[in-house]
Design a protein around this motif. Sequence first.
Motif, PDB file in Angstrom:
ATOM      1  N   LEU A  46       0.827  -1.208   0.000  1.00 42.23           N
ATOM      2  CA  LEU A  46       0.000   0.000   0.000  1.00 42.23           C
ATOM      3  C   LEU A  46       0.862   1.260   0.000  1.00 42.23           C
ATOM      4  O   LEU A  46       0.622   2.197  -0.771  1.00 42.23           O
ATOM      5  CB  LEU A  46      -0.920  -0.030   1.239  1.00 42.23           C
ATOM      6  N   PHE A  74      -9.296  -6.871  -7.062  1.00 43.67           N
ATOM      7  CA  PHE A  74     -10.069  -5.627  -6.945  1.00 43.67           C
ATOM      8  C   PHE A  74     -11.366  -5.719  -7.757  1.00 43.67           C
ATOM      9  O   PHE A  74     -12.421  -5.276  -7.309  1.00 43.67           O
ATOM     10  CB  PHE A  74      -9.221  -4.446  -7.436  1.00 43.67           C
ATOM     11  N   VAL A  91      -4.087  -3.223   0.789  1.00 45.01           N
ATOM     12  CA  VAL A  91      -4.462  -2.391  -0.373  1.00 45.01           C
ATOM     13  C   VAL A  91      -5.968  -2.495  -0.597  1.00 45.01           C
ATOM     14  O   VAL A  91      -6.661  -1.484  -0.781  1.00 45.01           O
ATOM     15  CB  VAL A  91      -3.716  -2.837  -1.647  1.00 45.01           C
ATOM     16  N   LEU A  92      -6.481  -3.716  -0.567  1.00 41.60           N
ATOM     17  CA  LEU A  92      -7.900  -3.941  -0.878  1.00 41.60           C
ATOM     18  C   LEU A  92      -8.820  -3.307   0.166  1.00 41.60           C
ATOM     19  O   LEU A  92      -9.954  -2.943  -0.139  1.00 41.60           O
ATOM     20  CB  LEU A  92      -8.181  -5.445  -0.997  1.00 41.60           C
ATOM     21  N   LYS A  93      -8.322  -3.152   1.408  1.00 40.95           N
ATOM     22  CA  LYS A  93      -9.147  -2.576   2.481  1.00 40.95           C
ATOM     23  C   LYS A  93      -8.910  -1.075   2.655  1.00 40.95           C
ATOM     24  O   LYS A  93      -9.574  -0.445   3.491  1.00 40.95           O
ATOM     25  CB  LYS A  93      -8.836  -3.282   3.806  1.00 40.95           C
ATOM     26  N   CYS A  97      -8.336   2.557  -2.021  1.00 39.39           N
ATOM     27  CA  CYS A  97      -8.140   1.394  -2.898  1.00 39.39           C
ATOM     28  C   CYS A  97      -8.656   1.658  -4.314  1.00 39.39           C
ATOM     29  O   CYS A  97      -7.967   1.390  -5.305  1.00 39.39           O
ATOM     30  CB  CYS A  97      -8.837   0.165  -2.304  1.00 39.39           C
ATOM     31  N   GLN A  98      -9.876   2.208  -4.402  1.00 33.16           N
ATOM     32  CA  GLN A  98     -10.468   2.477  -5.722  1.00 33.16           C
ATOM     33  C   GLN A  98      -9.585   3.438  -6.532  1.00 33.16           C
ATOM     34  O   GLN A  98      -9.294   3.192  -7.708  1.00 33.16           O
ATOM     35  CB  GLN A  98     -11.857   3.088  -5.530  1.00 33.16           C
ATOM     36  N   CYS A 101      -6.348   1.622  -7.642  1.00 31.67           N
ATOM     37  CA  CYS A 101      -6.560   0.622  -8.704  1.00 31.67           C
ATOM     38  C   CYS A 101      -6.985   1.293 -10.005  1.00 31.67           C
ATOM     39  O   CYS A 101      -6.586   0.851 -11.087  1.00 31.67           O
ATOM     40  CB  CYS A 101      -7.573  -0.429  -8.243  1.00 31.67           C
TER      41      CYS A 101
END
Length: 275
Positions: A46, A74, A91-93, A97-98, A101
């Motif tokens: 991240l 994602f 990263v996903l949390k 994140c949006q 990505c």
Amino acid sequence: MATYAIGDVHGCFSTLERLLQQIQFNPKNDRLWFAGDLVNRGPQSLEVLRFVKSLGNVAHLVLGNHEIYLLTLFAGVGEHLRDRDSGIEAVLKAPDCQALCDWLRQQPFLYEEADTPYLMVHAGVPIQWDLEQARACAEELATCMRSPHYASFLDGFEHYLLHRDKKRRYVWSDQLKGQARLNFICDALTRIRFCDAEGGLDFLHNGAPGSQPAYLVPWFDHPKRCSYSLHIIHGHWSTLRTDTPRPNIYSIDGGCVWGSNLIAFCLETQAYVLA
Ligand SMILES: [Mn+2]
């Protein structure tokens, strides 16, 4: 003013910070090229993503197989994927994140600049591709990744990887269409290592050159490679080291996540700096 190409960071943020100190990186004057695989395996994916994104036009990035992996998660199409480490989970949390990505999805698979002889890809270039073909194929894939169809492509690509016959060699054909064509392009640009006499991609062997069976060669050593005159910077192959130089090939994955080095290659002086 200097331009440094940096190899696979894999979430090793403190190593990246150390390397940038060693090269006395100054964002006002210097430029960074990243060869992909910024994320996964290491502890701080991240932080690496946020840092490289924050550099704006000071940094240029090509996507690697681990960015493809992150974007597959994602997009919500890789639920069955294993190897999901805490760095990728962070990263996903993350609240951004949006944004991270979406930024990744805009990045190319091949990078070059008009005033330098170099081009950069994550893994390599299939032997049948000359510069024009490599540019066109990389742009086809990047166009798909920037489009709303990217999730459906990644779903198909993940399925292809899962069922890929490792004994088979995957040979480029300009007749390939649709998903199969994008699968080949993505596999080649982000994962190529060895190929056979016809240039078919091999995915059974991933050790150092010399460890492979006699019918395979590293893609850059193939005698019929159409990209011989190009200066190619690539990562992805951590068991390749800069002490076995090939003409016009600059291999910069030093395997930092495996306890070896993070490599910066200076485009102006052709010097390697290791952290
Ligand atoms: Mn890689």
